[in-house]
Design a protein around this motif. Structure first.
Motif, PDB file in Angstrom:
ATOM      1  N   ARG A   1       0.839  -1.190   0.000  1.00 43.14           N
ATOM      2  CA  ARG A   1       0.000   0.000   0.000  1.00 43.14           C
ATOM      3  C   ARG A   1       0.880   1.248   0.000  1.00 43.14           C
ATOM      4  O   ARG A   1       1.948   1.259   0.595  1.00 43.14           O
ATOM      5  CB  ARG A   1      -0.885   0.021   1.240  1.00 43.14           C
ATOM      6  N   LYS A   2       0.378   2.271  -0.648  1.00 39.94           N
ATOM      7  CA  LYS A   2       1.085   3.537  -0.667  1.00 39.94           C
ATOM      8  C   LYS A   2       0.984   4.151   0.730  1.00 39.94           C
ATOM      9  O   LYS A   2      -0.090   4.150   1.342  1.00 39.94           O
ATOM     10  CB  LYS A   2       0.449   4.473  -1.693  1.00 39.94           C
ATOM     11  N   LYS A   3       2.100   4.663   1.220  1.00 36.74           N
ATOM     12  CA  LYS A   3       2.112   5.244   2.558  1.00 36.74           C
ATOM     13  C   LYS A   3       1.216   6.477   2.563  1.00 36.74           C
ATOM     14  O   LYS A   3       1.332   7.355   1.715  1.00 36.74           O
ATOM     15  CB  LYS A   3       3.543   5.631   2.947  1.00 36.74           C
ATOM     16  N   GLN A   4       0.314   6.499   3.543  1.00 39.55           N
ATOM     17  CA  GLN A   4      -0.641   7.588   3.616  1.00 39.55           C
ATOM     18  C   GLN A   4       0.061   8.869   4.039  1.00 39.55           C
ATOM     19  O   GLN A   4       0.846   8.862   4.984  1.00 39.55           O
ATOM     20  CB  GLN A   4      -1.749   7.244   4.609  1.00 39.55           C
ATOM     21  N   ARG A   5      -0.216   9.951   3.335  1.00 42.47           N
ATOM     22  CA  ARG A   5       0.394  11.227   3.661  1.00 42.47           C
ATOM     23  C   ARG A   5      -0.210  11.760   4.945  1.00 42.47           C
ATOM     24  O   ARG A   5      -1.425  11.851   5.085  1.00 42.47           O
ATOM     25  CB  ARG A   5       0.168  12.208   2.515  1.00 42.47           C
ATOM     26  N   ARG A   6       0.645  12.103   5.897  1.00 44.66           N
ATOM     27  CA  ARG A   6       0.187  12.571   7.196  1.00 44.66           C
ATOM     28  C   ARG A   6      -0.094  14.057   7.155  1.00 44.66           C
ATOM     29  O   ARG A   6       0.673  14.813   6.578  1.00 44.66           O
ATOM     30  CB  ARG A   6       1.276  12.313   8.238  1.00 44.66           C
ATOM     31  N   SER A   7      -1.158  14.460   7.747  1.00 48.07           N
ATOM     32  CA  SER A   7      -1.495  15.877   7.816  1.00 48.07           C
ATOM     33  C   SER A   7      -1.296  16.365   9.243  1.00 48.07           C
ATOM     34  O   SER A   7      -1.921  15.857  10.167  1.00 48.07           O
ATOM     35  CB  SER A   7      -2.943  16.092   7.386  1.00 48.07           C
ATOM     36  N   VAL A   8      -0.386  17.330   9.407  1.00 48.70           N
ATOM     37  CA  VAL A   8      -0.106  17.882  10.727  1.00 48.70           C
ATOM     38  C   VAL A   8      -0.260  19.400  10.627  1.00 48.70           C
ATOM     39  O   VAL A   8       0.712  20.111  10.370  1.00 48.70           O
ATOM     40  CB  VAL A   8       1.320  17.506  11.204  1.00 48.70           C
ATOM     41  N   PRO A   9      -1.493  19.908  10.792  1.00 51.62           N
ATOM     42  CA  PRO A   9      -1.690  21.353  10.650  1.00 51.62           C
ATOM     43  C   PRO A   9      -1.022  22.166  11.757  1.00 51.62           C
ATOM     44  O   PRO A   9      -0.593  23.284  11.530  1.00 51.62           O
ATOM     45  CB  PRO A   9      -3.206  21.518  10.684  1.00 51.62           C
ATOM     46  N   ALA A  10      -0.917  21.590  12.949  1.00 55.10           N
ATOM     47  CA  ALA A  10      -0.271  22.281  14.068  1.00 55.10           C
ATOM     48  C   ALA A  10       0.783  21.354  14.669  1.00 55.10           C
ATOM     49  O   ALA A  10       0.482  20.229  15.048  1.00 55.10           O
ATOM     50  CB  ALA A  10      -1.296  22.658  15.130  1.00 55.10           C
ATOM     51  N   GLY A  11       2.010  21.829  14.729  1.00 52.89           N
ATOM     52  CA  GLY A  11       3.097  21.007  15.253  1.00 52.89           C
ATOM     53  C   GLY A  11       3.981  21.783  16.203  1.00 52.89           C
ATOM     54  O   GLY A  11       3.623  22.866  16.685  1.00 52.89           O
ATOM     55  N   GLN A  12       5.138  21.205  16.473  1.00 55.90           N
ATOM     56  CA  GLN A  12       6.116  21.829  17.356  1.00 55.90           C
ATOM     57  C   GLN A  12       7.424  21.989  16.601  1.00 55.90           C
ATOM     58  O   GLN A  12       7.807  21.123  15.819  1.00 55.90           O
ATOM     59  CB  GLN A  12       6.361  20.962  18.596  1.00 55.90           C
ATOM     60  N   LEU A  13       8.118  23.093  16.868  1.00 54.07           N
ATOM     61  CA  LEU A  13       9.419  23.349  16.274  1.00 54.07           C
ATOM     62  C   LEU A  13      10.419  23.445  17.404  1.00 54.07           C
ATOM     63  O   LEU A  13      10.304  24.318  18.268  1.00 54.07           O
ATOM     64  CB  LEU A  13       9.399  24.645  15.456  1.00 54.07           C
ATOM     65  N   HIS A  14      11.376  22.533  17.424  1.00 55.74           N
ATOM     66  CA  HIS A  14      12.408  22.529  18.455  1.00 55.74           C
ATOM     67  C   HIS A  14      13.691  23.071  17.843  1.00 55.74           C
ATOM     68  O   HIS A  14      14.172  22.548  16.844  1.00 55.74           O
ATOM     69  CB  HIS A  14      12.633  21.113  18.989  1.00 55.74           C
ATOM     70  N   VAL A  15      14.242  24.114  18.462  1.00 55.48           N
ATOM     71  CA  VAL A  15      15.469  24.746  17.984  1.00 55.48           C
ATOM     72  C   VAL A  15      16.527  24.598  19.070  1.00 55.48           C
ATOM     73  O   VAL A  15      16.362  25.118  20.170  1.00 55.48           O
ATOM     74  CB  VAL A  15      15.252  26.244  17.667  1.00 55.48           C
ATOM     75  N   GLN A  16      17.587  23.857  18.760  1.00 60.92           N
ATOM     76  CA  GLN A  16      18.703  23.727  19.695  1.00 60.92           C
ATOM     77  C   GLN A  16      19.862  24.541  19.131  1.00 60.92           C
ATOM     78  O   GLN A  16      20.471  24.158  18.133  1.00 60.92           O
ATOM     79  CB  GLN A  16      19.113  22.269  19.878  1.00 60.92           C
ATOM     80  N   ALA A  17      20.127  25.685  19.756  1.00 57.54           N
ATOM     81  CA  ALA A  17      21.133  26.616  19.254  1.00 57.54           C
ATOM     82  C   ALA A  17      22.344  26.624  20.176  1.00 57.54           C
ATOM     83  O   ALA A  17      22.278  27.145  21.285  1.00 57.54           O
ATOM     84  CB  ALA A  17      20.543  28.015  19.137  1.00 57.54           C
ATOM     85  N   THR A  18      23.438  26.029  19.722  1.00 57.54           N
ATOM     86  CA  THR A  18      24.687  26.074  20.478  1.00 57.54           C
ATOM     87  C   THR A  18      25.627  27.049  19.782  1.00 57.54           C
ATOM     88  O   THR A  18      25.305  27.605  18.738  1.00 57.54           O
ATOM     89  CB  THR A  18      25.338  24.683  20.559  1.00 57.54           C
TER      90      THR A  18
END
Length: 135
Positions: free
Chosen positions: A14-31
């Motif tokens: 089966r074709k992998k179903q495209r996931r819909s994520v309208p709201a997510g999280q963005l993690h920024v690790q800044a060193t």
């Protein structure tokens, strides 16, 4: 005569179903040496990630604000096109130059930033003291 059934059957993939994520999280690790930007769903499952090093920067250039902006743009492009991201909650960790540059890059892809939270670790208890001097 019984035919070998297992050899005549075809496996249907089966074709992998495209996931819909309208709201997510963005993690920024800044060193000081690098910036890692990760896009996750609300539960924290990683969907895509990029870093200044993966964007092609090497050496001391990896720690710059421009490098983190390019890394964040890569993540934003994938998040918008493949997952349909419209809004993100940003979690910033670290003290590097790419902290706010990565957040500003979201605006170029029309991804709204709902909240910004600093999750930088705070030392408590300090380091272990030196052993007592014997005289």
């Amino acid at each position: 005569m019984a035919e070998d059934i297992t050899s005549s059957q075809k496996t249907v993939s089966r074709k992998k179903q495209r996931r819909s994520v309208p709201a997510g999280q963005l993690h920024v690790q800044a060193t000081f040496n690098n910036t890692i930007v990760t896009f996750t769903d609300k539960k924290g499952n990683v969907l895509t990630t990029s870093s200044a090093g993966a964007a092609g920067f090497r050496g001391s250039k990896k720690g710059t604000a421009y490098a983190s902006q390019i890394a964040a743009e890569k993540v934003a492009e994938i998040a918008k096109s493949q997952f349909g991201a419209a809004s993100v909650d940003v979690f910033v960790k670290g003290v590097g130059l790419g902290r706010d540059a990565a957040i500003r890059a979201m605006g170029a892809y029309n991804i709204t930033v709902d909240s910004i939270q600093d999750v930088t670790g705070i030392p408590h208890g300090g380091v272990r003291p030196r052993k007592a001097r014997r005289a």
